[in-house]
Motif scaffolding. Structure first.
Motif, short mmCIF file in Angstrom:
data_model
loop_
_atom_site.label_atom_id
_atom_site.label_comp_id
_atom_site.label_asym_id
_atom_site.label_seq_id
_atom_site.Cartn_x
_atom_site.Cartn_y
_atom_site.Cartn_z
N ARG A 1 48.60 129.34 -57.09
CA ARG A 1 48.27 127.84 -57.70
C ARG A 1 48.51 127.02 -56.24
O ARG A 1 49.30 127.32 -55.55
N ALA B 1 44.30 125.01 -64.48
CA ALA B 1 44.98 123.41 -64.54
C ALA B 1 44.92 122.63 -63.17
O ALA B 1 44.36 123.49 -62.27
N VAL C 1 49.67 122.05 -58.94
CA VAL C 1 50.94 122.04 -59.62
C VAL C 1 52.06 120.97 -58.66
O VAL C 1 52.05 121.48 -57.44
N HIS D 1 54.27 133.15 -65.97
CA HIS D 1 54.75 131.60 -65.84
C HIS D 1 54.30 130.72 -66.63
O HIS D 1 52.94 130.77 -66.87
N ARG D 2 55.16 129.68 -66.80
CA ARG D 2 54.55 128.28 -67.49
C ARG D 2 53.48 127.64 -67.01
O ARG D 2 52.58 126.99 -67.58
N LEU D 3 53.44 127.95 -65.76
CA LEU D 3 52.57 127.24 -64.70
C LEU D 3 51.32 127.96 -64.34
O LEU D 3 50.59 127.73 -63.42
N GLU E 1 58.01 120.22 -60.22
CA GLU E 1 57.96 121.14 -61.60
C GLU E 1 58.64 122.32 -61.36
O GLU E 1 59.04 123.04 -62.44
N LEU E 2 59.01 122.64 -60.15
CA LEU E 2 59.54 124.12 -59.96
C LEU E 2 60.95 123.87 -59.43
O LEU E 2 61.58 125.01 -58.97
N ASP F 1 48.60 128.92 -65.11
CA ASP F 1 46.96 128.70 -65.67
C ASP F 1 46.28 128.22 -64.55
O ASP F 1 46.46 127.08 -64.05
#
Length: 314
Positions: free
Chosen positions: A271, A194, A197, A187-189, A201-202, A191
């Motif tokens: 996350r 970082a 979240v 998934h783009r998030l 953003e989802l 990481d």
């Protein structure tokens, strides 16, 4: 109606029907919960009204509502039920809680992440206490608790659970369980180095969410609403193993309680959401008066210990 008879006696089982009607709000739902016909529920209420000498229900549209006299009777019903539980606890205390049988009703992830440690401790210290476990959630869980089919109810505070002011039950707080985001590894998030979240953003992602009547289904919907969006729910799944498999397969994202996170798969990334984390408050409840039962007191003590241990692991 006739004035109160002398002596004044009422059937406690019929009081239980009135209490269930107060919880369910309709004769049909009360009948379903008690495994009776609607006609049988109406007959029980009519018989109780004759015994009490006052009207207990009145028509409201196509349904019924409780009368002010019924509310007064329910207040006494709560006190009577609590006193009977105290009598039961006093009788049990003669054996000092060394033996007995207790049935615990609990939601699925609580059975996975909370009960095993409590049951191991109980078996080690009080081996003659037999424990039965039933998976259930409110409101059915509290119907079973009222009926004596369950002795301890372990559940999450959400809309279907009774309020803190409900005098029928004595509550014990066990754990504040935090929910994290579960994302597929690609998934783009995903990481993990970082910052936390933002749920917003989802907003365009597919979501995997449980039944809205379940605790986690309700918490997820509330958390997304607080973040300013309605989740696009592609998959309705209440089993955590199945949910984790779908997330790992890239079918969507989800909010997952830390109580069950040791069960998750390697292709799944967790996350933290930004801001105040989504949480669910887990508590145990027993019938008012039964908290003095030494067997139930021991069970509650082990549940508290298991809750503290789960919080420490999280």
């Amino acid at each position: 109606m006739e004035p109160f008879s002398d002596p004044f006696t009422i059937d406690l089982r019929r009081l239980g029907v009135l209490r269930e009607l107060d919880r369910r709000g309709s004769v049909a739902r009360t009948a379903e919960a008690l495994h009776l016909t609607s006609s049988a529920v109406s007959q029980q209420l009519a018989a109780l009204a004759r015994e009490a000498g006052v009207p207990l229900v009145e028509r409201e549209g196509r349904g019924v509502r409780l009368t002010p006299q019924a509310r007064v009777l329910l207040e006494h019903a709560d006190l009577i039920a609590a006193q009977l539980e105290r009598a039961r606890a006093d009788l049990t205390a003669f054996d000092h809680g060394r033996r007995g049988t207790v049935t615990i009703g609990c939601f699925g992830s609580g059975i996975q992440g909370l009960l095993p440690e409590a049951l191991r401790a109980l078996a080690a210290r009080q081996p003659k206490v037999r424990v039965r476990v039933r998976e259930a959630q409110p409101p059915d869980l509290f119907t079973s608790l009222d009926a004596g089919l369950v002795d301890v109810a372990v559940c999450v505070d959400f809309a279907a659970a009774p309020p803190h002011t409900d005098r029928r039950y004595v509550r014990t707080d066990l754990l504040t369980d935090v929910l994290d985001l579960a994302l597929p590894a690609g998934h783009r998030l995903a990481d993990t180095t970082a910052e936390p979240v933002p749920l917003r953003e989802l907003a365009t992602d597919a979501w995997i969410v449980g039944d809205p009547r379940s605790c986690c289904g309700a918490v997820t919907r509330s958390a997304c609403a607080a973040a300013g969006f309605t989740p696009d729910i592609r998959h309705a799944v209440d089993d955590w193993h199945a949910l984790a498999a779908l997330v790992e397969a890239g079918a969507g994202v989800a909010l997952v309680p830390r109580l069950v996170q040791p069960l998750h798969r390697p292709g799944l990334v967790l996350r933290r959401p930004s801001g105040p984390p989504p949480i669910r408050n887990i508590f145990a409840a027993v019938r008012n008066g039964s908290e003095h039962d030494p067997v139930l007191a021991a069970v509650l003590a082990h549940l508290r210990d298991a809750g503290r241990a789960a919080a420490a692991r999280a």
